[in-house]
Write an enzyme that holds these catalytic residues in place. Structure first.
Site, PDB file in Angstrom:
ATOM      1  N   LYS A  54       2.960 -10.537  10.392  1.00  0.00           N
ATOM      2  CA  LYS A  54       2.324 -10.461   9.075  1.00  0.00           C
ATOM      3  C   LYS A  54       2.662 -11.685   8.228  1.00  0.00           C
ATOM      4  CE  LYS A  54       1.701  -7.003   5.435  1.00  0.00           C
ATOM      5  NZ  LYS A  54       1.504  -5.570   5.255  1.00  0.00           N
ATOM      6  N   ARG A  90       0.843  -1.193   0.000  1.00  0.00           N
ATOM      7  CA  ARG A  90       0.000   0.000   0.000  1.00  0.00           C
ATOM      8  C   ARG A  90       0.880   1.245   0.000  1.00  0.00           C
ATOM      9  NH1 ARG A  90      -4.963   0.655   3.483  1.00  0.00           N
ATOM     10  NH2 ARG A  90      -3.587   0.763   5.297  1.00  0.00           N
ATOM     11  N   ARG A 126      -2.417  -0.168  14.218  1.00  0.00           N
ATOM     12  CA  ARG A 126      -1.306  -0.814  14.926  1.00  0.00           C
ATOM     13  C   ARG A 126      -1.789  -1.307  16.286  1.00  0.00           C
ATOM     14  NH1 ARG A 126       0.327  -0.697  10.715  1.00  0.00           N
ATOM     15  NH2 ARG A 126       2.159   0.242   9.771  1.00  0.00           N
TER      16      ARG A 126
HETATM   17  P1  ATP Z   1      -0.830  -0.784   6.821  1.00  0.00           P
HETATM   18  O1  ATP Z   1      -1.309  -1.681   5.719  1.00  0.00           O
HETATM   19  O2  ATP Z   1      -1.503  -1.033   8.119  1.00  0.00           O
HETATM   20  O3  ATP Z   1      -0.758   0.640   6.425  1.00  0.00           O
HETATM   21  P2  ATP Z   1       1.830  -1.998   6.672  1.00  0.00           P
HETATM   22  O4  ATP Z   1       3.023  -1.496   7.375  1.00  0.00           O
HETATM   23  O5  ATP Z   1       1.499  -3.442   6.814  1.00  0.00           O
HETATM   24  O6  ATP Z   1       0.647  -1.093   7.150  1.00  0.00           O
HETATM   25  P3  ATP Z   1       1.615  -2.237   3.868  1.00  0.00           P
HETATM   26  O7  ATP Z   1       1.747  -1.198   2.826  1.00  0.00           O
HETATM   27  O8  ATP Z   1       0.290  -2.915   4.058  1.00  0.00           O
HETATM   28  O9  ATP Z   1       2.064  -1.618   5.203  1.00  0.00           O
HETATM   29  O10 ATP Z   1       2.688  -3.366   3.556  1.00  0.00           O
HETATM   30  C1  ATP Z   1       3.989  -3.033   3.155  1.00  0.00           C
HETATM   31  C2  ATP Z   1       4.925  -3.349   4.299  1.00  0.00           C
HETATM   32  O11 ATP Z   1       4.898  -4.755   4.513  1.00  0.00           O
HETATM   33  C3  ATP Z   1       6.382  -3.033   4.013  1.00  0.00           C
HETATM   34  O12 ATP Z   1       6.667  -1.725   4.383  1.00  0.00           O
HETATM   35  C4  ATP Z   1       7.132  -4.063   4.866  1.00  0.00           C
HETATM   36  O13 ATP Z   1       7.268  -3.609   6.189  1.00  0.00           O
HETATM   37  C5  ATP Z   1       6.181  -5.229   4.917  1.00  0.00           C
HETATM   38  N1  ATP Z   1       6.555  -6.313   3.982  1.00  0.00           N
HETATM   39  C6  ATP Z   1       7.154  -6.242   2.773  1.00  0.00           C
HETATM   40  N2  ATP Z   1       7.314  -7.459   2.228  1.00  0.00           N
HETATM   41  C7  ATP Z   1       6.806  -8.334   3.127  1.00  0.00           C
HETATM   42  C8  ATP Z   1       6.678  -9.740   3.136  1.00  0.00           C
HETATM   43  N3  ATP Z   1       7.078 -10.525   2.131  1.00  0.00           N
HETATM   44  N4  ATP Z   1       6.110 -10.276   4.242  1.00  0.00           N
HETATM   45  C9  ATP Z   1       5.670  -9.525   5.278  1.00  0.00           C
HETATM   46  N5  ATP Z   1       5.762  -8.191   5.312  1.00  0.00           N
HETATM   47  C10 ATP Z   1       6.318  -7.592   4.240  1.00  0.00           C
HETATM   48  C1  BTN Z   2       0.437  -4.797   1.625  1.00  0.00           C
HETATM   49  O1  BTN Z   2       0.416  -5.417   2.690  1.00  0.00           O
HETATM   50  O2  BTN Z   2       0.773  -3.632   1.534  1.00  0.00           O
HETATM   51  C2  BTN Z   2      -0.013  -5.472   0.374  1.00  0.00           C
HETATM   52  C3  BTN Z   2       1.048  -6.285  -0.281  1.00  0.00           C
HETATM   53  C4  BTN Z   2       0.529  -6.893  -1.559  1.00  0.00           C
HETATM   54  C5  BTN Z   2       1.567  -7.716  -2.266  1.00  0.00           C
HETATM   55  C6  BTN Z   2       1.004  -8.415  -3.471  1.00  0.00           C
HETATM   56  S1  BTN Z   2       2.108  -9.625  -4.147  1.00  0.00           S
HETATM   57  C7  BTN Z   2       1.113  -9.795  -5.565  1.00  0.00           C
HETATM   58  C8  BTN Z   2       0.619  -8.404  -5.923  1.00  0.00           C
HETATM   59  N1  BTN Z   2       1.562  -7.710  -6.775  1.00  0.00           N
HETATM   60  C9  BTN Z   2       2.096  -6.643  -6.165  1.00  0.00           C
HETATM   61  O3  BTN Z   2       2.957  -5.893  -6.666  1.00  0.00           O
HETATM   62  N2  BTN Z   2       1.592  -6.500  -4.934  1.00  0.00           N
HETATM   63  C10 BTN Z   2       0.617  -7.538  -4.649  1.00  0.00           C
END
Ligand code: ATP
Ligand code: BTN
Length: 324
Positions: A181, A116, A317
């Site tokens: 996560k 996101r 969070r």
């Molecule tokens: P929110 O969605 O609540 O705003 P978030 O920190 O989970 O917060 P997202 O944009 O949903 O943010 O997810 C991206 C974040 O997830 C990255 O900044 C990193 O911290 C984490 N991330 C990236 N790759 C992975 C992965 N393969 N597994 C778990 N977490 C990951």
């Molecule tokens: C998040 O937690 O912010 C969402 C992560 C979403 C990752 C998936 S992997 C398949 C698809 N292709 C992308 O580039 N992002 C989503």
């Protein structure tokens, strides 16, 4: 586009977990042993753990079940397997207007996986699942918030059944196990207000990410291999996830989010726990009380009043993990 075929041929050979000599790999590829070595270095850059033993050859640290298109395609709507891609979401987004609703794209590696708000999604080769599904939402953009919560519920239920792990949802749509996560969901939209919406549902699920390597992930994470009671086949899990998403989204279109809210509240990782919502520069704390029928998060303040919060800019969070 870069030609990844040599690297993919090597990994297909090594996937059985046995030793394969540099000479034999060179014969398969029609290149020298030095050229094989160069390709092996490239595979390491993709996040693959390969080592070499003098006199025996190359071996993966563990066998790998690669994705196979014929195991993923069960229905009449296609599932495209593109082993190396920038982002499956971007691929679907670029073609959305021409695709059939339910069209899916899956990959073994993403070079520019995204989360996101422009965050990166770490997407090494072969050990996770990366999936995007296109959905035409006749009800238009207004119904998309509910759809993204429905996706989290469907994915959590499928993973619970297939892995035995205590998979939970975190509003709006991440999947957590033990407060870490496991999977992220990114729903992207296009379309004009009042018209059919083009929805791209992206999902990354950690299946067996090595725990002994450095990752760029800056928050607690986990994999099915670490929390599941059984390890499903990647092909089977992906095929059933796609099928369940297609069925579940059709159900959502008929019945709306009302058909999902009680299921959400059963799976909610933070229900009745103290949380903080980060809303741009502001924060608000309280006790999470599940969701309402619009998909808003319900937050109870110290006076016992409950306020609904909704919108893509909100991050939740747990109060023991407020770091942003
Ligand atoms: P929110 O969605 O609540 O705003 P978030 O920190 O989970 O917060 P997202 O944009 O949903 O943010 O997810 C991206 C974040 O997830 C990255 O900044 C990193 O911290 C984490 N991330 C990236 N790759 C992975 C992965 N393969 N597994 C778990 N977490 C990951
Ligand atoms: C998040 O937690 O912010 C969402 C992560 C979403 C990752 C998936 S992997 C398949 C698809 N292709 C992308 O580039 N992002 C989503």
């Amino acid at each position: 586009m870069l030609d990844h075929s040599k690297r993919l041929q090597i990994i297909t050979t090594l996937a059985d977990g046995q030793f394969h000599s540099g000479q034999k790999l060179g014969e398969i590829l029609g290149v020298s042993r030095a050229a094989v070595n160069k390709q092996i270095q490239g595979l390491k850059e993709w996040g693959i753990d390969i080592y070499r033993v003098q006199g025996k050859g190359y071996q993966l640290s563990r066998p790998m079940e690669l994705l196979e298109a014929h195991k993923l395609n069960c229905g009449s709507v296609p599932v495209e397997l593109i082993p190396v891609i920038d982002s499956t979401n971007q691929y679907i987004k670029d073609r959305a207007e021409t695709l059939q609703s339910g069209h899916a794209c899956v990959a073994e590696l993403q070079l520019a996986g995204r989360g996101r708000r422009g965050r990166a999604w770490y997407s090494p080769f072969g050990c996770n699942l990366y999936l995007s599904l296109y959905w035409r939402l006749e009800a238009g953009l207004a119904a998309a918030m509910g759809l993204s919560l429905a996706v989290g519920i469907i994915a959590a239920e499928t993973l619970r059944e297939q892995t035995g792990a205590d998979v939970r949802v975190k509003w709006p749509n991440d999947l957590y196990v033990n407060d870490k996560k496991l999977a992220g969901i990114l729903v992207e939209l296009s379309g004009q207000a009042g018209e059919t919406a083009h929805v791209i549902v992206g999902m990354g699920i950690n299946m067996a990410m090595p725990t002994d390597i450095d990752t760029p992930i800056d928050q607690p994470w986990t994999s099915v291999a670490d929390v599941g009671q059984n390890m499903p086949s990647r092909n089977e899990l992906l095929a059933s996830l796609i099928e369940r998403l297609r069925e579940g989204l059709a159900h959502y279109e008929r019945e709306g989010l009302a058909a999902f809210t009680s299921r959400w509240n059963l799976l909610d990782n933070y229900i009745d726990r103290r949380v903080t919502l980060i809303i741009g520069p502001n924060t608000v704390s309280g006790i999470a009380r599940g969701i309402n029928e619009q998909g808003a998060l319900l937050l109870e303040n110290e006076n016992g009043d409950i306020t609904p919060y909704i919108g893509g800019e909100i991050s939740l969070r747990g109060n023991d993990a407020v770091t942003d």
